[in-house]
Scaffold this motif. Structure first.
Motif, PDB file in Angstrom:
ATOM      1  N   THR A  98       0.829  -1.209   0.000  1.00 57.40           N
ATOM      2  CA  THR A  98       0.000   0.000   0.000  1.00 57.40           C
ATOM      3  C   THR A  98       0.865   1.261   0.000  1.00 57.40           C
ATOM      4  OG1 THR A  98      -0.196  -0.275   2.407  1.00 57.40           O
ATOM      5  CG2 THR A  98      -2.042  -1.022   1.061  1.00 57.40           C
ATOM      6  N   GLU A  99       1.984   1.249   0.735  1.00 57.58           N
ATOM      7  CA  GLU A  99       2.895   2.390   0.708  1.00 57.58           C
ATOM      8  C   GLU A  99       3.476   2.579  -0.684  1.00 57.58           C
ATOM      9  OE1 GLU A  99       4.664   2.278   5.285  1.00 57.58           O
ATOM     10  OE2 GLU A  99       5.614   1.108   3.689  1.00 57.58           O
ATOM     11  N   MET A 114      -5.466   0.728  -4.687  1.00 57.59           N
ATOM     12  CA  MET A 114      -5.234   0.611  -3.247  1.00 57.59           C
ATOM     13  C   MET A 114      -5.857  -0.658  -2.683  1.00 57.59           C
ATOM     14  SD  MET A 114      -3.252   3.085  -2.536  1.00 57.59           S
ATOM     15  CE  MET A 114      -3.238   2.875  -0.746  1.00 57.59           C
ATOM     16  N   GLU A 115      -7.007  -1.053  -3.228  1.00 57.75           N
ATOM     17  CA  GLU A 115      -7.631  -2.316  -2.800  1.00 57.75           C
ATOM     18  C   GLU A 115      -6.757  -3.505  -3.178  1.00 57.75           C
ATOM     19  OE1 GLU A 115     -11.439  -2.308  -4.635  1.00 57.75           O
ATOM     20  OE2 GLU A 115     -12.283  -0.749  -3.322  1.00 57.75           O
ATOM     21  N   ALA A 119      -3.544  -3.428  -3.653  1.00 53.72           N
ATOM     22  CA  ALA A 119      -2.332  -3.363  -2.836  1.00 53.72           C
ATOM     23  C   ALA A 119      -2.582  -3.894  -1.426  1.00 53.72           C
ATOM     24  CB  ALA A 119      -1.819  -1.921  -2.781  1.00 53.72           C
ATOM     25  N   GLN A 120      -3.764  -3.603  -0.887  1.00 56.94           N
ATOM     26  CA  GLN A 120      -4.088  -4.102   0.444  1.00 56.94           C
ATOM     27  C   GLN A 120      -4.153  -5.627   0.453  1.00 56.94           C
ATOM     28  OE1 GLN A 120      -4.532  -2.274   3.500  1.00 56.94           O
ATOM     29  NE2 GLN A 120      -4.147  -4.411   4.034  1.00 56.94           N
ATOM     30  N   ARG A 121      -4.732  -6.205  -0.588  1.00 53.79           N
ATOM     31  CA  ARG A 121      -4.774  -7.672  -0.680  1.00 53.79           C
ATOM     32  C   ARG A 121      -3.364  -8.244  -0.805  1.00 53.79           C
ATOM     33  NH1 ARG A 121      -9.521  -6.499  -3.778  1.00 53.79           N
ATOM     34  NH2 ARG A 121      -8.406  -6.718  -5.770  1.00 53.79           N
ATOM     35  N   ALA A 122      -2.498  -7.527  -1.535  1.00 56.15           N
ATOM     36  CA  ALA A 122      -1.108  -7.983  -1.641  1.00 56.15           C
ATOM     37  C   ALA A 122      -0.420  -7.945  -0.279  1.00 56.15           C
ATOM     38  CB  ALA A 122      -0.347  -7.113  -2.642  1.00 56.15           C
ATOM     39  N   ASP A 123      -0.688  -6.897   0.508  1.00 58.54           N
ATOM     40  CA  ASP A 123      -0.113  -6.821   1.859  1.00 58.54           C
ATOM     41  C   ASP A 123      -0.566  -7.990   2.718  1.00 58.54           C
ATOM     42  OD1 ASP A 123       1.582  -4.640   1.815  1.00 58.54           O
ATOM     43  OD2 ASP A 123      -0.015  -3.198   2.231  1.00 58.54           O
ATOM     44  N   ASN A 124      -1.821  -8.361   2.594  1.00 56.82           N
ATOM     45  CA  ASN A 124      -2.333  -9.494   3.371  1.00 56.82           C
ATOM     46  C   ASN A 124      -1.588 -10.778   3.017  1.00 56.82           C
ATOM     47  OD1 ASN A 124      -4.200  -7.744   4.503  1.00 56.82           O
ATOM     48  ND2 ASN A 124      -5.853  -8.330   3.107  1.00 56.82           N
ATOM     49  N   ARG A 125      -1.317 -10.978   1.728  1.00 55.10           N
ATOM     50  CA  ARG A 125      -0.576 -12.176   1.318  1.00 55.10           C
ATOM     51  C   ARG A 125       0.867 -12.118   1.794  1.00 55.10           C
ATOM     52  NH1 ARG A 125      -3.712 -11.104  -3.358  1.00 55.10           N
ATOM     53  NH2 ARG A 125      -1.981  -9.938  -4.304  1.00 55.10           N
ATOM     54  N   LEU A 126       1.478 -10.934   1.693  1.00 56.86           N
ATOM     55  CA  LEU A 126       2.873 -10.798   2.104  1.00 56.86           C
ATOM     56  C   LEU A 126       3.038 -11.016   3.603  1.00 56.86           C
ATOM     57  CD1 LEU A 126       3.688  -7.692  -0.117  1.00 56.86           C
ATOM     58  CD2 LEU A 126       4.792  -9.923  -0.304  1.00 56.86           C
ATOM     59  N   ARG A 127       2.057 -10.568   4.388  1.00 60.37           N
ATOM     60  CA  ARG A 127       2.131 -10.748   5.842  1.00 60.37           C
ATOM     61  C   ARG A 127       2.061 -12.221   6.230  1.00 60.37           C
ATOM     62  NH1 ARG A 127      -0.590  -5.681   6.414  1.00 60.37           N
ATOM     63  NH2 ARG A 127      -2.612  -6.684   6.095  1.00 60.37           N
ATOM     64  N   LEU A 162      -2.687  -2.486 -10.632  1.00 57.57           N
ATOM     65  CA  LEU A 162      -2.928  -1.604 -11.773  1.00 57.57           C
ATOM     66  C   LEU A 162      -3.184  -0.176 -11.292  1.00 57.57           C
ATOM     67  CD1 LEU A 162      -3.424  -1.074 -14.783  1.00 57.57           C
ATOM     68  CD2 LEU A 162      -5.796  -1.802 -14.438  1.00 57.57           C
ATOM     69  N   VAL A 163      -2.258   0.756 -11.628  1.00 57.21           N
ATOM     70  CA  VAL A 163      -2.398   2.136 -11.171  1.00 57.21           C
ATOM     71  C   VAL A 163      -3.010   3.052 -12.222  1.00 57.21           C
ATOM     72  CG1 VAL A 163      -0.553   2.011  -9.464  1.00 57.21           C
ATOM     73  CG2 VAL A 163      -0.009   2.664 -11.824  1.00 57.21           C
TER      74      VAL A 163
END
Length: 521
Positions: free
Chosen positions: A34-35, A62-63, A65-73, A128-129
């Motif tokens: 997300t950052e 941003m949505e 990216a948030q899902r990507a953060d969840n997977r990375l965590r 996708l930005v």
């Protein structure tokens, strides 16, 4: 690209990383998805003067990216692109996101599906930005003819270029090349780590060269065209634009392969897991065309000629074999391409009739009147001209004289390349464009068709023959603008091509861009 991180702000230093480097930073927790996405969105806003984007997909990005953060965590990333921001040329269909082809004809068109190459990136967790600017329906070599206005070259806003100019930055700026100029500008200006373009006659390699980014045109059929709004079906190829050859190889591995929705796709050949960091160039033979690729035009300006000679000498000094090769029929490629391009454009543009989707004229006195007025209002003069030319070439009385002759010449051009590679040549080295980027005010003095013929002189033969080719950023001109050189490979030898390109990239050590202007500065 090389960069002095000490001279860059923390944001620019992060955005200037390669995909491999930023992917490692995401996994190590040095930055979150997300950052990273927010940094790219902010960079897009700061560089709005470039006009690189038609649509910014901030909310959905941003949505994602948030899902990507969840997977990375949880330690379960989907792959090397998970959480990596990317952009897409606005002639690729994107589900629930407007797709315009930079044309009034498709303003308001929202596809119900994603292009296959877009879906593959999303399936890998890429973010996708935005959708990038282009020439209308990808018809042009400058990214100057779209309904949303021209794209500006990011290198026009570096200190070296500005030192050479006494004009106001708002009037003295260089073009990006086309038609994928928005995608090239997005990658060059650090707004996204990779971008998709389309390449029909050089439309990724041309702006790649002028904007200083790596631009890969894969073998025809290696990437699916499903969801790419067509220009010339027999030559269109999705292109990959990144800031390093290694990144282009990473994206190619993900996108390549058969697609049941595109009958022209082929099975991807088996390849090593990554490009070799150390490659013995002594096993490679580099071909240099001994005849000009267009008999009526010089090989390029002095800088591109000298640069080609210098890089050829670099290969030879490192132990590679360098020899002249003959491509006699490529001098006719522009005429051949023009006939085939216009003919297929005339066929492809027939679908835009105001009935199924896109713009529809309010004129309804008759069906014919509605068709004619819709197409007059929806297309610009460039598209009109190619449709009219194509219909002329396809007339029964002209078909044998133009279209059939062009197809015969296409076969001869293809045979020229086959003969070169049969002789033991591994790659062919040429300029990508005749010169560095022109000033916008100079570029628009000639019509679109003339400029396309001039700018794509070295790239068109590759599409005619269906071969893979890549532009490698090589040096800066005396004006502080990028010049790239093109490497051409054999059919389905994309990996070997990228291996040689990676070696070349390491040797030329192209600099990182340093933008001197943002919105408000």
């Amino acid at each position: 690209m090389s960069a002095s991180s000490a001279a860059l702000s923390p944001t620019a230093a992060m955005l200037g990383l390669s995909i491999r480097e930023v992917s490692l930073a995401l996994r190590d927790g040095r930055v979150s998805a997300t950052e990273l996405c927010r940094k790219c969105i902010n960079q897009i806003q700061r560089t709005r003067y470039l006009n690189a984007f038609i649509t910014i997909t901030e909310e959905t990005a941003m949505e994602q990216a948030q899902r990507a953060d969840n997977r990375l965590r949880t330690g379960k990333p989907l792959g090397p692109l998970d959480g990596i921001p990317f952009s897409v040329k606005d002639n690729f269909c994107t589900e629930n996101i407007e797709t315009t082809c930079a044309s009034s004809m498709l303003k308001g068109y929202v596809p119900p599906f994603n292009a296959t190459v877009v879906q593959k990136l999303l399936d890998q967790g890429a973010v996708l930005v935005g959708k990038t600017n282009l020439d209308e329906f990808a018809m042009g070599a400058g990214s100057t003819d779209g309904v949303f206005g021209p794209v500006r070259n990011p290198w026009s806003y570096t200190s070296l270029y500005r030192e050479q100019s006494t004009e106001d930055p708002d009037s003295d700026w260089a073009i990006t090349g086309g038609s994928s100029g928005g995608s090239a500008a997005a990658v060059a200006s650090l707004c996204s780590f990779l971008a998709l373009g389309s390449d029909t006659g050089g439309s990724t390699r041309n702006p790649g060269s002028l904007c200083g980014v790596v631009a890969l045109k894969p073998t025809y059929g290696l990437l699916s065209r499903h969801g790419l709004i067509p220009l010339v079906n027999s030559m269109d190829v999705p292109g990959i634009m990144t800031r390093s050859v290694h990144d282009a190889a990473t994206v190619l591995r993900i996108l390549q392969g058969r697609d049941e929705r595109d009958s022209t796709t082929v099975q991807a050949p088996s390849t090593p897991p990554s490009l070799p960091e150390h490659f013995d160039i002594r096993n490679i033979c580099v071909g240099i065309p001994k005849v000009q690729l267009h008999s009526d035009r010089p090989l390029g300006d002095s800088s591109s000629v000298l640069l080609t000679s210098r890089v050829a000498a670099m290969f030879e000094e490192a132990g590679a074999r360098v020899q002249e090769v003959s491509l006699p029929h490529t001098q006719h490629s522009i005429v051949c391409y023009s006939v085939l391009c216009c003919s297929e454009v005339a066929s492809n543009m027939a679908r835009f009739d105001g009935l199924k989707y896109g713009h529809r004229s309010k004129v309804n006195s008759s069906t014919d009147a509605m068709y004619a007025t819709t197409r007059h209002e929806g297309f610009n003069n460039v598209v009109h001209r190619r449709i009219l030319s194509g219909n002329y070439f396809l007339l029964k009385s002209n078909f044998e004289r133009y279209f059939v002759k062009a197809q015969q010449m296409r076969r001869l051009i293809t045979e020229d390349f086959k003969n070169v590679f049969r002789s033991g040549i591994d790659v062919v080295l040429t300029p990508t464009t005749p010169s560095d980027a022109e000033r916008y005010s100079d570029f628009i003095q000639a019509d679109n068709q003339t400029r396309s013929a001039q700018e794509d002189v070295f790239t068109q033969p590759v599409n005619i023959a269906g071969l893979p080719a890549v532009t490698v950023p090589t040096a800066l001109s005396h004006r502080g603008l990028p010049i790239g050189l093109q490497l051409i490979g054999q059919t389905l030898q994309d990996w070997k091509l990228l291996t040689v390109a990676h070696w070349m990239e390491q040797k030329v050590n192209f600099p990182m861009i340093h933008l001197t202007r943002t919105i408000g500065s």
